[in-house]
Design a protein around this motif. Sequence first.
Motif, PDB file in Angstrom:
ATOM      1  N   GLY A 170      41.666  44.773  70.746  1.00  0.00           N
ATOM      2  CA  GLY A 170      41.993  44.119  69.477  1.00  0.00           C
ATOM      3  C   GLY A 170      41.314  44.781  68.295  1.00  0.00           C
ATOM      4  N   ALA A 171      41.139  46.088  68.350  1.00  0.00           N
ATOM      5  CA  ALA A 171      40.436  46.810  67.288  1.00  0.00           C
ATOM      6  C   ALA A 171      41.312  46.949  66.043  1.00  0.00           C
ATOM      7  N   THR A 172      40.630  47.167  64.920  1.00  0.00           N
ATOM      8  CA  THR A 172      41.333  47.393  63.649  1.00  0.00           C
ATOM      9  C   THR A 172      40.820  48.680  63.014  1.00  0.00           C
ATOM     10  N   VAL A 173      41.625  49.231  62.108  1.00  0.00           N
ATOM     11  CA  VAL A 173      41.168  50.369  61.320  1.00  0.00           C
ATOM     12  C   VAL A 173      41.112  49.970  59.853  1.00  0.00           C
ATOM     13  N   THR A 174      40.167  50.575  59.141  1.00  0.00           N
ATOM     14  CA  THR A 174      40.097  50.394  57.698  1.00  0.00           C
ATOM     15  C   THR A 174      40.742  51.614  57.060  1.00  0.00           C
ATOM     16  N   VAL A 175      41.673  51.372  56.140  1.00  0.00           N
ATOM     17  CA  VAL A 175      42.439  52.462  55.549  1.00  0.00           C
ATOM     18  C   VAL A 175      42.232  52.466  54.036  1.00  0.00           C
ATOM     19  N   LEU A 176      41.917  53.634  53.513  1.00  0.00           N
ATOM     20  CA  LEU A 176      41.745  53.802  52.065  1.00  0.00           C
ATOM     21  C   LEU A 176      42.958  54.579  51.559  1.00  0.00           C
ATOM     22  N   ASP A 177      43.578  54.081  50.464  1.00  0.00           N
ATOM     23  CA  ASP A 177      44.756  54.788  49.984  1.00  0.00           C
ATOM     24  C   ASP A 177      44.470  55.542  48.694  1.00  0.00           C
ATOM     25  N   GLY A 178      45.449  56.309  48.258  1.00  0.00           N
ATOM     26  CA  GLY A 178      45.267  57.186  47.111  1.00  0.00           C
ATOM     27  C   GLY A 178      45.005  56.449  45.806  1.00  0.00           C
ATOM     28  N   GLY A 179      45.373  55.169  45.750  1.00  0.00           N
ATOM     29  CA  GLY A 179      45.109  54.390  44.550  1.00  0.00           C
ATOM     30  C   GLY A 179      43.769  53.693  44.602  1.00  0.00           C
ATOM     31  N   GLY A 180      42.989  53.956  45.633  1.00  0.00           N
ATOM     32  CA  GLY A 180      41.676  53.329  45.745  1.00  0.00           C
ATOM     33  C   GLY A 180      41.707  52.011  46.491  1.00  0.00           C
ATOM     34  N   GLY A 181      42.891  51.594  46.925  1.00  0.00           N
ATOM     35  CA  GLY A 181      43.007  50.339  47.652  1.00  0.00           C
ATOM     36  C   GLY A 181      42.542  50.466  49.079  1.00  0.00           C
ATOM     37  N   GLU A 182      41.955  49.388  49.628  1.00  0.00           N
ATOM     38  CA  GLU A 182      41.482  49.422  51.005  1.00  0.00           C
ATOM     39  C   GLU A 182      42.188  48.320  51.769  1.00  0.00           C
ATOM     40  N   VAL A 209      43.810  57.385  54.296  1.00  0.00           N
ATOM     41  CA  VAL A 209      42.776  57.961  55.169  1.00  0.00           C
ATOM     42  C   VAL A 209      42.093  56.814  55.908  1.00  0.00           C
ATOM     43  N   ILE A 210      41.980  56.947  57.215  1.00  0.00           N
ATOM     44  CA  ILE A 210      41.211  55.958  57.985  1.00  0.00           C
ATOM     45  C   ILE A 210      39.736  56.219  57.730  1.00  0.00           C
ATOM     46  N   THR A 211      39.020  55.161  57.352  1.00  0.00           N
ATOM     47  CA  THR A 211      37.591  55.335  57.069  1.00  0.00           C
ATOM     48  C   THR A 211      36.707  54.749  58.172  1.00  0.00           C
ATOM     49  N   ALA A 212      37.242  53.797  58.923  1.00  0.00           N
ATOM     50  CA  ALA A 212      36.428  53.190  59.979  1.00  0.00           C
ATOM     51  C   ALA A 212      37.314  52.522  61.010  1.00  0.00           C
ATOM     52  N   VAL A 213      36.723  52.330  62.189  1.00  0.00           N
ATOM     53  CA  VAL A 213      37.390  51.590  63.262  1.00  0.00           C
ATOM     54  C   VAL A 213      36.450  50.452  63.650  1.00  0.00           C
TER      55      VAL A 213
END
Lengths: 316, 759
Positions: A170-182, A209-213
């Motif tokens: 049940g893991a998740t990823v944190t994603v940062l987008d080009g507009g600075g949204g997470e 970009v994935i920043t964390a899992v």
Amino acid sequence: MTPFDYQRIPEAAAVPAQLTPTVRPLAGGTDLLTRLKACLDRPDALVDLKASDLGRAIDRVDGGWRLGALVTLSRIQHHPGLRADVPALAEAVSQAATPQLRNRATIAGNLLQRPRCWYFRNERVQCWLAGGEGCPARSGRNEHHAVFDTDGPCVATHPSDPAAALVALGATVTVLDGGGGERELAVADLLVPPTDERRVEHVLAADDVITAVTVPSAPRSTYLKAMDRAVWAFALVGVAAAVSADGEVRLVASGVANTPWRLAGAEAALAGPGLTPEAIDRAAAAATDGAAPLAENGYKLPLLRTLTHRALTAVA
Amino acid sequence: MDESDLPTWPPGTDLETVGTGVPRREAPAKVTGGAVYSSDLRLPGQLYAAIARSPHPHARVRSIDTERARRQPGVVSVIAGEEGGEGVTWYEESVPLFGPVARFAGDEVAAVAATSLEAARDAVRALNVDYEVLAHVVGIDEAQRPEAPSIHGTPGNRTTDPKVEERGDVAAALAAAPIRIEHTYRTPTAVHNALETHGAVAWWQPDRLTIWASTQGVTQVAQMTAEALGLDQSQVRVITEHVGGGFGAKQVPWKDVAIAALLSRRTGRPVQCAYDRHGENVAAGKRGATRQRVRIGADTDGRLLAIDAELVGDSGAYQTAGEAAALWGPYQGLYRCDNVRTSVTYVYTNTGPAVAFRAPGYVEAAFALESAMDELAHRLGVDPIELRRRNHTGVDQQQAKPWSSPDSLPLIYDRISALAGWDARPRNAPPAPGGDGGVRRGWGFAASDWLAGKANPPGYASVELRTDGSAEVVTTVQDIGTGTRTVLAQVAAEELQLPVEEVRVTLGDTAAGPPSPTSSGSATTPTMAPAVRAAAADARHQLVAAAARQLDCAPGDVTLDHGKLVAANSGSRTVAEVLEGLSPAAVHGWGELVAVDDSVSVRTFGAAVAEVSVDTGTGEVRVTRMVSVPDCGRVLNPTLVASQIIGGVTQGIGFALTESQLVDAELGLPVNDSLEEYLVPTVLDICPIEAVPLDRPDTGANQLGVKGIGEPPMIPVAPAIANAVFDAIGIRFHELPLTRRRVLDALAEAASPDESEPA
């Protein structure tokens, strides 16, 4: 390989805004380099994430663990806390690739690998997934290919071992987008079968970009893998089993579909939290419900049932 | 001096250096990265070549537009099409180097030389080749069909008429045999996949073409290259310092050599041409797949009454020089049988050409024959080793003369049986059919013979003594990584009573002397060690004669004793003193092996025992122990012999379990043309290997009693494993490799022949 520019950006937060369909991120490079050499990918530029401050830490967080995107598979493999608390993940990474590759490969990059289908990877073939037409595997050499969902345009399997473990956990990823949204995304939702418009196995946009899992704890979890040699091969079939904090059992298979494949029939057949031998027998038998194997890969069905049985027995 | 003029070293001869595990000479250079392979070479002004290969399995090359490639940065020369090949022809079919027709996916159509490898590869991508795609065929069954596309215009796509050899009356003996076993066996296409790919550097200077080649035969490369390029052999010098594996694929020159040479002639610069891993997998040789229809008749005691083997091998698109697969061998020779018929047909297919691969033909045939023998043993309830004893022959039945070592095999049976603990092995209860019966264990045995391992004359060597008393062995023969340097030093040291460290060996250069044999047929040591011994003995005689003159006595009164020449009654001198006294004249010994004894037939025999575990739930076969007892005559160096056995067993495990080149029939493309997908065994796939050579000098082979060891240990491995798998799960496999797919499919079929899979 076609020539490309190589860029370094110190601040990870500034990377997504620079990415485009032809300016791509580079992390471990263990998959990207092979694609570049086969001219499957022809980027104008690569941004080296290793030159940035993108996360490299393994942190205990409430209810589980947070892994920086650049954490290597080797570090996960040898991390005592992860081995004890999320053994499915540690076991999955330790059976992936080779020590040399695990020293380079990152956990986020591992999730975004492209399939190893030998038609997709062959420069002399232009299959649908590579932007061309048709799926030569469907009528060709398909002993390594999918047994579920095989009526889609592509029968390549997802190459990642950790992905199956992470979906089961049940893991998740944190994603940062080009507009600075997470945003936060379940790994189960990150990885989806390719479509005509998006011929790739994940939902990320070019500037994501994935920043964390983030991985919830599940000390009762395991990942079993079958290969055609003892090491350094992609999974013929792998099975991750995890018992979550609230007692739910999740079963996810690798090597059987375009993405990690939730064994819903097997989970349903458990019919309750008690992993009795009878329940395990029922679940293993149901693991192949809905399978539609190709000409050369019917063997994956008994393999999947065996690994499901053994994985459940291990976490019972 | 001829080696046959020297006394034999009979069994029990007291030897000091020969027979000891002298460390491999080049080991420090190899482990420190100092060893220079042909692909490591960087000559001043060197260019790098890349090859354009047909993406189609069968196509006519209409035209090649090289314009864009020539304009790429760094490109110095482009050669394309028939014109680019300058009349050079290749393969036994003598097709143009860059043919008007490509006959396999990977067939060469053009090449580029550039200032960097990257630039050369980019330029290859910039070539515009217009192909007319032709119908293709892959697979021997398909290629034999009447409607199959014809690859060279031969009937049934046969390379030649079937090679049939028969003794006795096979049909009658089979019909009368009380026990018959009949199966069709199949073995896969296997790729050598040496760590160092094929490659060469060629430098065409006005008076001479020099080639640094990764090859098993410097002399053969010089001969064949000279012939192909219209030169005299004297104009071609070939140098091979180190080879990163050959396994037969480097026993003939490949196109890398000719391409480098032609590009060098055009550019006046040294050119390096090395295959990438894709090229190595598709266009540098393979062990062709086989189909073997085998019928065996026996009496109720298990004595063979008849063998009939209809053998078909995949030649690929072309034939290469030398024997690609002696498939008839074990059927004709391993066992005593009065009625034997073998028919061998090689078939063209639109895939890369086949070439010798470690005991070619015998590895494939042994799987079939030794599986059938195991089946016969089980059918009769006779111990598998006892069955072999009952069928032993001390005679070469094809040539009607005795083996040089007629009792090797019975001794091997004794030795391996004792070593392995064969008689005490656990006996399995008959397994329940199908999986998941958990992990089951089994034992298997197989015997082997090999037609070679004997000298391949002529072999020439010289030994020069230096004024410090040390010796220098010079021969043109190459060391392909087996340790030739080391054993030749040992033999010279033995004859000269020198510490082995005081013997230098210079080899792998055609300029160093007369021709030498190709390192094939496990012939290098049995050819060259006797020649070196003769050269050293010749040097010793010259030294003794010089000492006698200096000590003023008869040569017969002088003996060499570890660095000293001792006269019976007139004192002694050190070797260095004698040599100094002789200076500037020198002691230069010459040795040769120019013929072999034809009254006996030299064979290398062997046997293997395999222990396996089979996981009936996952189809995983693991080899847990291998015992290998080959006969290589006298062991010159036990460490190096063990290395060859371990290597052969390892390659045999790959052949049995994982290695198979898979070709998409519709596209005609090999799909697993990389080390990622073509599965050679890793160290974790390999088990403890007990490597115990018989170590019995075969003085019928030569005066040293030495035979080859490179190939034989691979032969019995796959059938021993398959027989062990049968012992474990009761399923007899007729096709290799034993992948999980093959094992699980068989288990499913065994459990429920009418249903597709077990529950």
